[in-house]
Write a protein that holds these residues in place. Structure first.
Motif, PDB file in Angstrom:
ATOM      1  N   TRP A  64       0.748  -1.125  -0.044  1.00  0.00           N
ATOM      2  CA  TRP A  64      -0.092   0.057  -0.139  1.00  0.00           C
ATOM      3  C   TRP A  64       0.764   1.151  -0.114  1.00  0.00           C
ATOM      4  O   TRP A  64       0.492   2.316  -0.835  1.00  0.00           O
ATOM      5  N   PHE A  68       0.573   4.396  -2.533  1.00  0.00           N
ATOM      6  CA  PHE A  68       0.372   5.568  -2.049  1.00  0.00           C
ATOM      7  C   PHE A  68       1.068   6.445  -2.322  1.00  0.00           C
ATOM      8  O   PHE A  68       0.801   7.806  -2.733  1.00  0.00           O
ATOM      9  N   VAL A  74      -5.819   9.805  -1.231  1.00  0.00           N
ATOM     10  CA  VAL A  74      -6.417   8.552  -1.353  1.00  0.00           C
ATOM     11  C   VAL A  74      -7.724   8.500  -0.676  1.00  0.00           C
ATOM     12  O   VAL A  74      -7.967   9.015   0.325  1.00  0.00           O
ATOM     13  N   TRP A  76     -10.804   5.973   0.668  1.00  0.00           N
ATOM     14  CA  TRP A  76     -11.388   4.264   1.229  1.00  0.00           C
ATOM     15  C   TRP A  76     -12.693   4.393   0.862  1.00  0.00           C
ATOM     16  O   TRP A  76     -13.498   4.987   1.862  1.00  0.00           O
ATOM     17  N   THR A 100      -3.983  -0.111   5.281  1.00  0.00           N
ATOM     18  CA  THR A 100      -3.787   1.369   4.410  1.00  0.00           C
ATOM     19  C   THR A 100      -3.219   2.206   5.468  1.00  0.00           C
ATOM     20  O   THR A 100      -2.568   3.032   5.022  1.00  0.00           O
ATOM     21  N   MET A 104      -0.044   4.571   5.648  1.00  0.00           N
ATOM     22  CA  MET A 104       0.232   5.972   5.791  1.00  0.00           C
ATOM     23  C   MET A 104       1.349   6.397   6.814  1.00  0.00           C
ATOM     24  O   MET A 104       2.093   7.336   6.689  1.00  0.00           O
ATOM     25  N   SER A 116      -3.217  12.696   1.219  1.00  0.00           N
ATOM     26  CA  SER A 116      -4.259  13.086   2.198  1.00  0.00           C
ATOM     27  C   SER A 116      -5.158  11.866   1.927  1.00  0.00           C
ATOM     28  O   SER A 116      -5.128  11.134   1.057  1.00  0.00           O
ATOM     29  N   TYR A 117      -5.964  11.783   3.087  1.00  0.00           N
ATOM     30  CA  TYR A 117      -6.553  10.315   3.241  1.00  0.00           C
ATOM     31  C   TYR A 117      -8.050  10.472   3.390  1.00  0.00           C
ATOM     32  O   TYR A 117      -8.210  11.375   4.820  1.00  0.00           O
ATOM     33  N   HIS A 158      -6.268  14.028   6.895  1.00  0.00           N
ATOM     34  CA  HIS A 158      -7.147  12.962   6.832  1.00  0.00           C
ATOM     35  C   HIS A 158      -8.626  13.673   7.127  1.00  0.00           C
ATOM     36  O   HIS A 158      -8.733  14.540   7.821  1.00  0.00           O
TER      37      HIS A 158
END
Length: 224
Positions: A64, A68, A74, A76, A100, A104, A116-117, A158
């Motif tokens: 991952w 990434f 990203v 989810w 994941t 990160m 960024s997530y 995030h």
């Protein structure tokens, strides 16, 4: 609004993913949709996105992280949600998602480029409980709780999105609500979730997390 971003959407053939990809493309972003089944490639390409084939249940944190590092953001959007049984739900919604987050943290610790997530969850996820006898739903509730409660502590950029019961209705707007326990009367259209994703990723920095919302009349641009 920020410049074009390279975005990885995990769970690209899900209902929200199929709605989100073309909206992100229309907004000027480069979208890659991660899917498990290679037979779904054509569906993804029709949306203007690039398919990425991988099995969430088999990806390591190292794999991952390598993936990434090539993206600006990203999302989810994957989830078994009990449909394939409790074991698969644990494997996807808990173990897959946690891998994941491990990725990160690995990128962060190594000082590498960090996307960024954005996590799609649901209202009240961090406190929700259910009867363990309902093994499939229990697996989903506990998986989302564990993942979200870990993500809120992250130092990297995030955002947790918390819609209510998802519907097929057209998006009319949103109403921001307190992140309390989910009630059956609460609904959020899948198209609205897609619109919120596009709005969030179109900004220079993510809005404050989490965002809990239901169908309403306010534009997604009203999100702080």
């Amino acid at each position: 609004m920020t410049d074009k971003k390279k975005i990885l959407y995990i769970g690209g053939h899900g209902k929200v993913g199929l709605l989100t990809a073309p909206k992100l493309v229309e907004a000027g972003h480069e979208v890659h949709s991660l899917i498990r089944n290679p037979e779904q490639k054509a569906d993804i390409e029709k949306l203007g996105a690039t398919p990425v084939v991988a099995d969430i249940t088999e990806q390591s944190a190292e794999q991952w992280a390598e993936l990434f590092a090539d993206y600006d953001a990203v999302v989810w959007g994957a989830g078994n949600g009990g449909r394939g049984g409790a074991d698969l739900t644990w494997a996807v919604d808990r173990d897959g998602a946690l891998a994941t987050l491990d990725a990160m943290e690995k990128l962060e610790q190594e000082g590498k480029k960090l996307p960024s997530y954005l996590m799609i969850s649901y209202v009240g996820s961090q406190e929700a409980t259910t009867d363990p006898a309902d093994e499939k739903w229990y697996a989903y509730v506990e998986s989302k709780k564990e993942v979200d409660n870990r993500l809120v502590k992250a130092d990297y950029p995030h955002l947790i999105l918390k819609p209510a019961m998802l519907t097929e209705e057209r998006a009319q707007g949103l109403e921001l609500i307190e992140d309390k326990m989910l009630q059956e009367s609460m609904t959020s259209s899948r198209e609205l979730v897609a619109d919120v994703i596009v709005e969030a990723l179109g900004r220079d920095s993510l809005p404050e997390s989490p965002i809990a919302f239901v169908d309403g009349k306010d534009p997604v641009s009203s999100i702080k």
